[in-house]
Write an enzyme that holds these catalytic residues in place. Structure first.
Site, PDB file in Angstrom:
ATOM      1  N   ILE A   1       0.866  -1.171   0.000  1.00 17.28           N
ATOM      2  CA  ILE A   1       0.000   0.000   0.000  1.00 17.28           C
ATOM      3  C   ILE A   1       0.908   1.226   0.000  1.00 17.28           C
ATOM      4  O   ILE A   1       1.936   1.243   0.689  1.00 17.28           O
ATOM      5  CB  ILE A   1      -0.939   0.017   1.234  1.00 17.28           C
ATOM      6  N   ASP A   2       0.544   2.222  -0.786  1.00 14.10           N
ATOM      7  CA  ASP A   2       1.336   3.444  -0.843  1.00 14.10           C
ATOM      8  C   ASP A   2       1.534   4.036   0.541  1.00 14.10           C
ATOM      9  O   ASP A   2       0.673   3.900   1.427  1.00 14.10           O
ATOM     10  CB  ASP A   2       0.663   4.491  -1.737  1.00 14.10           C
ATOM     11  N   ARG A   3       2.634   4.728   0.707  1.00 13.59           N
ATOM     12  CA  ARG A   3       2.968   5.338   2.004  1.00 13.59           C
ATOM     13  C   ARG A   3       1.824   6.194   2.553  1.00 13.59           C
ATOM     14  O   ARG A   3       1.505   6.130   3.739  1.00 13.59           O
ATOM     15  CB  ARG A   3       4.225   6.194   1.856  1.00 13.59           C
TER      16      ARG A   3
END
EC number: 5.4.99.-
Length: 321
Positions: A145-147
């Site tokens: 998952i993106d930051r």
């Protein structure tokens, strides 16, 4: 000569892959030559590159000491806090609720405080991860998952679970649902959107088009409006395809960028909202196996949901409008 007793988490590895992992400095050409000249033996006998290892096997490597490292491996994960928001855990997997702002893996900045390091530290403290007893395996994440996005991330505690989950994700037998807040009100209460995208690797950004063309990849996004308040809408989103930044890019393309999204939205629209990250959360995960799942069969049909997504709560309380 070095000898390796094959453990449970080594089982199923090909001989060449296992040797490459324990001896990363060994050139591939020398690895294959060593197998051919019987300098790598399995249970005292000649083996092939593609031979699969089994628990209890003994692998002997008659290879120059220069390719071995006697230095103890640095336990970098112990530098991260052993703090994990656990949604579900059993002997094989752990579902973590990753908060926005936390990296899942180390990137070029080499930041130590990542989700996988936190999970490894947590399992180490529990006695479930003993790196000194492992040759090649470490607890690993099955999805990313993106930051600046929050949501459910799956961690495998053993090699068998990691192999199964990676294949199930590839075969699209795990289904995720997302919550997001977008600018504006949608023309329909629910819809299936189709568009075509190209990723700019240098910018790590997606460009979206309405028509197909060579090099463009299809993206299909389903949404359902859950609530509307003023200039914002709360949506539940289901990805039919899984493209980079799909929800963010697709919603921006139709004129409804995510609240707080500075990459695909407009800064002036987000300036006074107080959102540091885009309002996007992977909040529900369903295991829906259509093929054999081995030791993870008990997960089939189960759905796990994040009980409290902060921006959904604030939206429903009228704090976002």
């Amino acid at each position: 000569m070095r000898e390796y007793l094959i453990g449970k988490n080594d089982e199923g590895n090909r001989v060449d892959r296992f040797v490459s992992q324990v001896l990363p400095r060994l050139p591939k050409s020398l690895l294959y030559k060593s197998i051919r000249l019987r300098r790598i033996k399995l249970n005292g006998k000649r083996c092939e590159i593609s031979t699969r290892l089994r628990e209890g096997d003994v692998l002997r490597l008659y290879i120059s000491d220069e390719f071995f490292s006697d230095a103890p491996e640095e336990k970098r994960f112990l530098l991260a806090p052993a703090v994990v928001d656990i949604l579900y855990e059993d002997d094989n997997i752990l579902l973590a609720d990753k908060k926005p702002g936390l990296l899942v893996h180390e990137d070029e900045s080499e930041q130590v405080d990542t989700l996988i390091h936190r999970i490894q530290h947590y399992l180490y403290d529990k006695g479930e991860y003993r790196p000194e007893e492992e040759h090649v395996f470490a607890p690993a994440l099955c999805n990313r998952i993106d930051r600046n996005t929050g949501g459910i991330v799956i961690a495998a505690k053993n090699a068998a679970s990691l192999r199964i989950l990676n294949q199930k994700i590839k075969d699209r037998e795990l289904h995720k649902k997302y919550l997001c807040i977008v600018h504006g009100q949608l023309p329909r209460p629910s819809d299936t959107l189709r568009a075509y995208m190209v990723k700019d690797e240098n910018k790590n950004q997606v460009e979206v088009f309405d028509s197909p063309a060579p090099g463009r990849r299809t993206m299909v996004t389903k949404y359902r409006v859950l609530d509307e308040k003023g200039r914002f809408s709360l949506l539940e989103v289901n990805l039919i395809t899984g493209r980079t930044h799909q929800i963010r890019a697709h919603m921006a393309h139709i004129g409804h960028p995510l609240l707080g999204d500075t990459k695909y939205g407009r800064n002036r629209d987000n300036r006074d909202t107080g959102f540091r990250y885009q309002a996007l959360y992977s909040y529900a995960l369903t295991f829906s196996f259509s093929t054999d799942a081995g030791i993870l069969s008990y997960l089939d049909g189960k759905t796990f949901t994040v009980p409290d997504v902060w921006f959904q709560r604030e939206f429903e309380e009228g704090k976002i409008h």
